[in-house]
Design a protein around this motif. Sequence first.
Motif, PDB file in Angstrom:
ATOM      1  N   TYR A  16      16.191 -67.823  76.859  1.00 35.09           N
ATOM      2  CA  TYR A  16      14.839 -68.276  77.206  1.00 35.09           C
ATOM      3  C   TYR A  16      14.164 -68.558  75.869  1.00 35.09           C
ATOM      4  O   TYR A  16      13.830 -67.618  75.153  1.00 35.09           O
ATOM      5  CB  TYR A  16      14.076 -67.201  77.971  1.00 35.09           C
ATOM      6  CG  TYR A  16      14.686 -66.825  79.308  1.00 35.09           C
ATOM      7  CD1 TYR A  16      14.646 -67.724  80.383  1.00 35.09           C
ATOM      8  CD2 TYR A  16      15.275 -65.589  79.513  1.00 35.09           C
ATOM      9  CE1 TYR A  16      15.180 -67.379  81.613  1.00 35.09           C
ATOM     10  CE2 TYR A  16      15.817 -65.239  80.738  1.00 35.09           C
ATOM     11  CZ  TYR A  16      15.766 -66.149  81.788  1.00 35.09           C
ATOM     12  OH  TYR A  16      16.304 -65.799  83.011  1.00 35.09           O
ATOM     13  N   ALA A  21      19.060 -63.902  76.617  1.00 36.74           N
ATOM     14  CA  ALA A  21      18.991 -62.893  77.678  1.00 36.74           C
ATOM     15  C   ALA A  21      20.386 -62.472  78.134  1.00 36.74           C
ATOM     16  O   ALA A  21      20.595 -61.326  78.533  1.00 36.74           O
ATOM     17  CB  ALA A  21      18.191 -63.420  78.866  1.00 36.74           C
ATOM     18  N   ASN A  41      16.432 -51.696  82.126  1.00 33.77           N
ATOM     19  CA  ASN A  41      15.489 -52.790  82.408  1.00 33.77           C
ATOM     20  C   ASN A  41      15.562 -53.824  81.288  1.00 33.77           C
ATOM     21  O   ASN A  41      15.613 -53.474  80.121  1.00 33.77           O
ATOM     22  CB  ASN A  41      14.047 -52.264  82.482  1.00 33.77           C
ATOM     23  CG  ASN A  41      13.860 -51.341  83.673  1.00 33.77           C
ATOM     24  OD1 ASN A  41      14.565 -51.465  84.674  1.00 33.77           O
ATOM     25  ND2 ASN A  41      12.932 -50.410  83.552  1.00 33.77           N
ATOM     26  N   ALA A  43      18.021 -55.820  80.719  1.00 36.84           N
ATOM     27  CA  ALA A  43      19.385 -55.995  80.204  1.00 36.84           C
ATOM     28  C   ALA A  43      19.953 -57.383  80.501  1.00 36.84           C
ATOM     29  O   ALA A  43      20.876 -57.845  79.838  1.00 36.84           O
ATOM     30  CB  ALA A  43      20.306 -54.937  80.798  1.00 36.84           C
ATOM     31  N   GLY A  44      19.408 -58.034  81.533  1.00 35.82           N
ATOM     32  CA  GLY A  44      19.914 -59.355  81.893  1.00 35.82           C
ATOM     33  C   GLY A  44      20.573 -59.398  83.261  1.00 35.82           C
ATOM     34  O   GLY A  44      21.243 -60.379  83.602  1.00 35.82           O
ATOM     35  N   LYS A  45      20.380 -58.366  84.067  1.00 33.60           N
ATOM     36  CA  LYS A  45      21.020 -58.306  85.386  1.00 33.60           C
ATOM     37  C   LYS A  45      20.493 -59.414  86.308  1.00 33.60           C
ATOM     38  O   LYS A  45      21.271 -60.154  86.897  1.00 33.60           O
ATOM     39  CB  LYS A  45      20.787 -56.930  86.038  1.00 33.60           C
ATOM     40  CG  LYS A  45      21.319 -55.763  85.212  1.00 33.60           C
ATOM     41  CD  LYS A  45      21.079 -54.433  85.887  1.00 33.60           C
ATOM     42  CE  LYS A  45      19.615 -54.070  86.073  1.00 33.60           C
ATOM     43  NZ  LYS A  45      18.871 -53.828  84.833  1.00 33.60           N
ATOM     44  N   SER A  46      19.164 -59.506  86.430  1.00 32.24           N
ATOM     45  CA  SER A  46      18.599 -60.524  87.326  1.00 32.24           C
ATOM     46  C   SER A  46      18.946 -61.922  86.847  1.00 32.24           C
ATOM     47  O   SER A  46      19.242 -62.813  87.653  1.00 32.24           O
ATOM     48  CB  SER A  46      17.074 -60.407  87.403  1.00 32.24           C
ATOM     49  OG  SER A  46      16.711 -59.109  87.700  1.00 32.24           O
ATOM     50  N   THR A  47      18.912 -62.105  85.555  1.00 27.21           N
ATOM     51  CA  THR A  47      19.260 -63.421  84.996  1.00 27.21           C
ATOM     52  C   THR A  47      20.694 -63.783  85.401  1.00 27.21           C
ATOM     53  O   THR A  47      20.969 -64.917  85.817  1.00 27.21           O
ATOM     54  CB  THR A  47      19.117 -63.400  83.459  1.00 27.21           C
ATOM     55  OG1 THR A  47      17.762 -63.062  83.133  1.00 27.21           O
ATOM     56  CG2 THR A  47      19.463 -64.744  82.847  1.00 27.21           C
TER      57      THR A  47
END
Length: 306
Positions: A16, A21, A41, A43-47
């Motif tokens: 980003y 990320a 939190n 860490a890049g999981k949702s990404t």
Amino acid sequence: MAAHSAIHIERINKSYGDFRAVSDLSFAVQHGEIFALLGPNGAGKSTTIRMILDIIQPDSGRIAVFGAPLTDAARNRIGYLPEERGLYKSVPVLEMLVYLGRLKGLSGSEAKKRGLALLERFELAEYARKKVSDLSKGMQQKVQFAVTILHEPDLIIIDEPFSGLDPVNRLVIKNLLLEFRQRGGAVVMSTHQMNQVEEMADRMLMISRGQQKLYGPVDDIRRQFALHAIIVQGSGDWSALPGVVRVEPGSNGRDGVTLHLAEKTTADDVLAEIARSRNTRIEKFELAIPSLEDIFIRVAGKDGGQ
Ligand code: ADP
């Protein structure tokens, strides 16, 4: 079983602006397994999940879902439960299930049949005609889960599936996930509840700052972090046992004490000594394998969350 992985990811990167990320991440999720995606939190999981779902695209690298880049048809074989639960609050529960089921390609009657069966299963049948907003938070969560699996997907991706649920409902969801795996479904579960991972997940990926930290079967990873120590419970003078260099009182609410062993001493040696000793009695004897929580803190704690 299908020849290809449910998800296959090869060296993906995502930035980003100047901020990276996700960095050079590779992993695969197989059919018939529960796969945990872990990390602090930020860490890049949702990404990562959003890239799998093709909501955002990686800057480089390859993602295959069911063996190919994601198509609309393949998208209909995925059930996704995002962390922010969006339900249509003013719509009756069953009506909403039918509507969302049809969006996923089911016929109206099929969606209704499956919706009713799921409401039954979740003990929500009597709420079928109630508005979503009239349900408790836990009930809404179960409805959301019903939406996720209504169209009988082959892959489900779920973010914190157990948050906000009481133990009874946690068990309902857990059993559903285990059945889903049994039938050959693939589950990607992103969670902070390590005990759930220990209980259910076959393999895991832990990321921190967008990079792989741990990847593999959960049991292997835990064993990899095993201490050269055993946990015993009972009575006796543990420190007098040959090969025991240090006795540590129980911690983290665990029962028993930890016996740290001399370099050349094995757990079997100690067990033999205990058997030989007249004034030692054991109720529990096990290898000191740290919990995932401990491993998580050790591995991710170094990097710091956000
Ligand atoms: P996780 O799900 O593990 O908590 P995310 O994937 O949400 O982590 O975020 C990873 C990092 O990327 C965080 O530092 C976050 O602030 C940043 N990030 C996520 N989305 C965006 C965005 N749309 N624009 C800028 N930075 C973002």
